[in-house]
Design an enzyme around this catalytic site. Structure first.
Site, PDB file in Angstrom:
ATOM      1  N   ARG A  33     136.038 -14.455 -15.089  1.00 30.43           N
ATOM      2  CA  ARG A  33     135.744 -14.506 -16.534  1.00 30.43           C
ATOM      3  C   ARG A  33     136.055 -15.879 -17.114  1.00 30.43           C
ATOM      4  NH1 ARG A  33     139.278  -9.567 -18.517  1.00 30.43           N
ATOM      5  NH2 ARG A  33     140.665 -10.891 -17.313  1.00 30.43           N
ATOM      6  N   GLU A  49     125.851  -9.436  15.395  1.00 28.89           N
ATOM      7  CA  GLU A  49     124.855 -10.498  15.248  1.00 28.89           C
ATOM      8  C   GLU A  49     125.457 -11.782  15.766  1.00 28.89           C
ATOM      9  OE1 GLU A  49     123.960 -11.455  11.127  1.00 28.89           O
ATOM     10  OE2 GLU A  49     125.972 -10.881  10.505  1.00 28.89           O
ATOM     11  N   ARG A  63     117.233 -11.049  -2.315  1.00 25.55           N
ATOM     12  CA  ARG A  63     118.562 -10.999  -1.681  1.00 25.55           C
ATOM     13  C   ARG A  63     119.583 -11.755  -2.543  1.00 25.55           C
ATOM     14  NH1 ARG A  63     118.765 -12.646   4.592  1.00 25.55           N
ATOM     15  NH2 ARG A  63     118.697 -14.755   3.766  1.00 25.55           N
ATOM     16  N   LYS A 104     125.232 -13.103   0.993  1.00 29.19           N
ATOM     17  CA  LYS A 104     125.374 -14.366   1.724  1.00 29.19           C
ATOM     18  C   LYS A 104     126.323 -15.231   0.901  1.00 29.19           C
ATOM     19  CE  LYS A 104     122.053 -16.866   3.793  1.00 29.19           C
ATOM     20  NZ  LYS A 104     122.464 -17.006   5.185  1.00 29.19           N
TER      21      LYS A 104
HETATM   22  N1  PXG Z   1     122.991 -13.664  10.186  1.00 31.16           N
HETATM   23  C1  PXG Z   1     123.771 -14.535   9.533  1.00 31.16           C
HETATM   24  C2  PXG Z   1     125.243 -14.337   9.540  1.00 31.16           C
HETATM   25  C3  PXG Z   1     123.194 -15.610   8.842  1.00 31.16           C
HETATM   26  O1  PXG Z   1     123.965 -16.484   8.182  1.00 31.16           O
HETATM   27  C4  PXG Z   1     121.018 -14.861   9.600  1.00 31.16           C
HETATM   28  C5  PXG Z   1     121.650 -13.805  10.227  1.00 31.16           C
HETATM   29  C6  PXG Z   1     119.521 -14.943   9.653  1.00 31.16           C
HETATM   30  O2  PXG Z   1     118.971 -14.591   8.393  1.00 31.16           O
HETATM   31  P1  PXG Z   1     117.547 -15.149   7.915  1.00 31.16           P
HETATM   32  O3  PXG Z   1     117.378 -14.551   6.570  1.00 31.16           O
HETATM   33  O4  PXG Z   1     117.662 -16.641   7.882  1.00 31.16           O
HETATM   34  O5  PXG Z   1     116.558 -14.688   8.900  1.00 31.16           O
HETATM   35  C7  PXG Z   1     121.793 -15.785   8.859  1.00 31.16           C
HETATM   36  C8  PXG Z   1     121.174 -16.920   8.107  1.00 31.16           C
HETATM   37  C9  PXG Z   1     122.855 -22.574  10.026  1.00 31.16           C
HETATM   38  C10 PXG Z   1     122.802 -21.518   8.966  1.00 31.16           C
HETATM   39  O6  PXG Z   1     122.993 -23.746   9.663  1.00 31.16           O
HETATM   40  C11 PXG Z   1     122.275 -20.284   9.242  1.00 31.16           C
HETATM   41  C12 PXG Z   1     122.220 -19.318   8.224  1.00 31.16           C
HETATM   42  C13 PXG Z   1     122.692 -19.623   7.012  1.00 31.16           C
HETATM   43  C14 PXG Z   1     123.221 -20.865   6.766  1.00 31.16           C
HETATM   44  C15 PXG Z   1     123.265 -21.842   7.732  1.00 31.16           C
HETATM   45  O7  PXG Z   1     122.771 -22.209  11.213  1.00 31.16           O
HETATM   46  N2  PXG Z   1     121.709 -18.128   8.601  1.00 31.16           N
END
Ligand code: PXG
Length: 293
Positions: free
Chosen positions: A105, A184, A52, A151
């Site tokens: 750049r 979500e 990812r 992300k």
């Molecule tokens: N949706 C979003 C918008 C996310 O940021 C998930 C779903 C779940 O993805 P994973 O790959 O973890 O199953 C995320 C990931 C926090 C925090 O502190 C959470 C995420 C990223 C950074 C911080 O709650 N979530």
């Protein structure tokens, strides 16, 4: 005692782990990250997290200066330097140092940061009693504005929604797509249980392809539970038999109240419980070893 941080090829004490004020990660949120878990000395689904990250980098034309194998080795070395067996690992790649303009750049070298820390687990009562959610007014960024597969370091869309949940006194909230479908939560994916089947929004409406989401889909299918990706609105959430969230930090957390409506009988349901148990078995039965086994 502070942590030992991986910064651009070196393990340095936390007090020396500093980035420039001209890093475009800071100036513009130009960069990407992953949140990863280690369980019992192994990193869960590391290849998926790295895929990812590197796919996001490809789209952003961000040349990560280390190979996936080197990144994996660096991540495990950072865990060992902090004696992490069960923990939370934050992997960050920023565009690097540039000037005050947007142009990437001007940033010759991306920065790579790895933080391996103890995990701050959610309170046990989230799992035993379930969460209350609200629906946030802040809509998810549409996929034609920013691909949800990324992300990005700029999480303002989610943070705006998080401010709403905090003001409402609840720990998480549901975000809708720009046209009003359930997408979500602010940092977790969302699932419904309806007549024994799992229902979750498809990725194309703008939610993240969560690693936990994918693992839960696989576990459900292995249990013979039907899984459907389909669009739905708040009405289907209010009338689901069970609702739960998935995320790296959360694992699976039941939600028992949404916008004041009780879900099912208002307590965590059996399908959520079964899948959480299976997920916890999975996290302890696979993963990339951090230490010699
Ligand atoms: N949706 C979003 C918008 C996310 O940021 C998930 C779903 C779940 O993805 P994973 O790959 O973890 O199953 C995320 C990931 C926090 C925090 O502190 C959470 C995420 C990223 C950074 C911080 O709650 N979530």
């Amino acid at each position: 005692m502070g942590l030992t941080i991986y910064l651009d090829g070196e393990l340095v004490p936390e007090s020396e782990a500093k980035v420039s004020v001209f890093d475009h990660g800071l100036l513009y949120g130009d960069g990407i990250f992953e949140g990863i878990r280690a369980y019992d000395g192994r990193v869960f689904r590391l290849d998926e997290h790295l895929d990812r990250l590197y796919q996001g980098a490809q789209t952003l034309m961000l040349d990560i200066p280390v190979s996936k194998q080197e990144m994996s080795d660096a991540l495990c070395a950072t865990c060992r330097a902090n004696d992490i067996h069960d923990g939370y690992i934050r992997l960050v790649v920023t565009r690097g140092v540039g000037d005050l303009g947007l142009d990437p750049r001007k940033c010759p070298t991306p920065s790579v940061i790895i933080i391996a820390a103890q995990i701050a687990l959610y309170p046990e009562k989230y799992y035993t009693e379930g969460l209350e959610l609200i629906t946030c007014a802040t809509r998810r960024v549409p996929p034609d504005a920013l691909d949800p597969a990324l992300k990005p370091l700029n999480y303002l869309n989610n943070i705006m929604a998080k401010i709403e949940t905090t003001r409402a006194g609840v720990p998480e909230g549901i975000m809708l797509s720009y046209d009003g479908y359930v997408s979500e939560c602010t940092g977790d994916n969302l699932f419904l249980v309806v007549d024994g089947a799992l229902v979750t929004p498809p990725l194309h409406i703008g939610n993240l392809k969560g690693i936990t989401r994918q693992a839960v889909i696989g576990l459900a299918e292995a249990e013979g539970i039907e899984v459907r990706e389909e669009l739905f609105r708040s009405h289907q959430v209010y009338n689901a038999d069970e609702v739960f969230l998935t995320g790296t930090a959360a694992e699976l957390i039941p939600a028992v109240k949404v916008d004041g409506r009780s879900i099912g009988d208002g307590t965590p349901g059996p399908v959520t419980g079964k899948l959480l148990e299976r997920f916890q078995q999975l996290t302890r039965s696979e993963g990339t070893p951090i230490y010699d086994e």
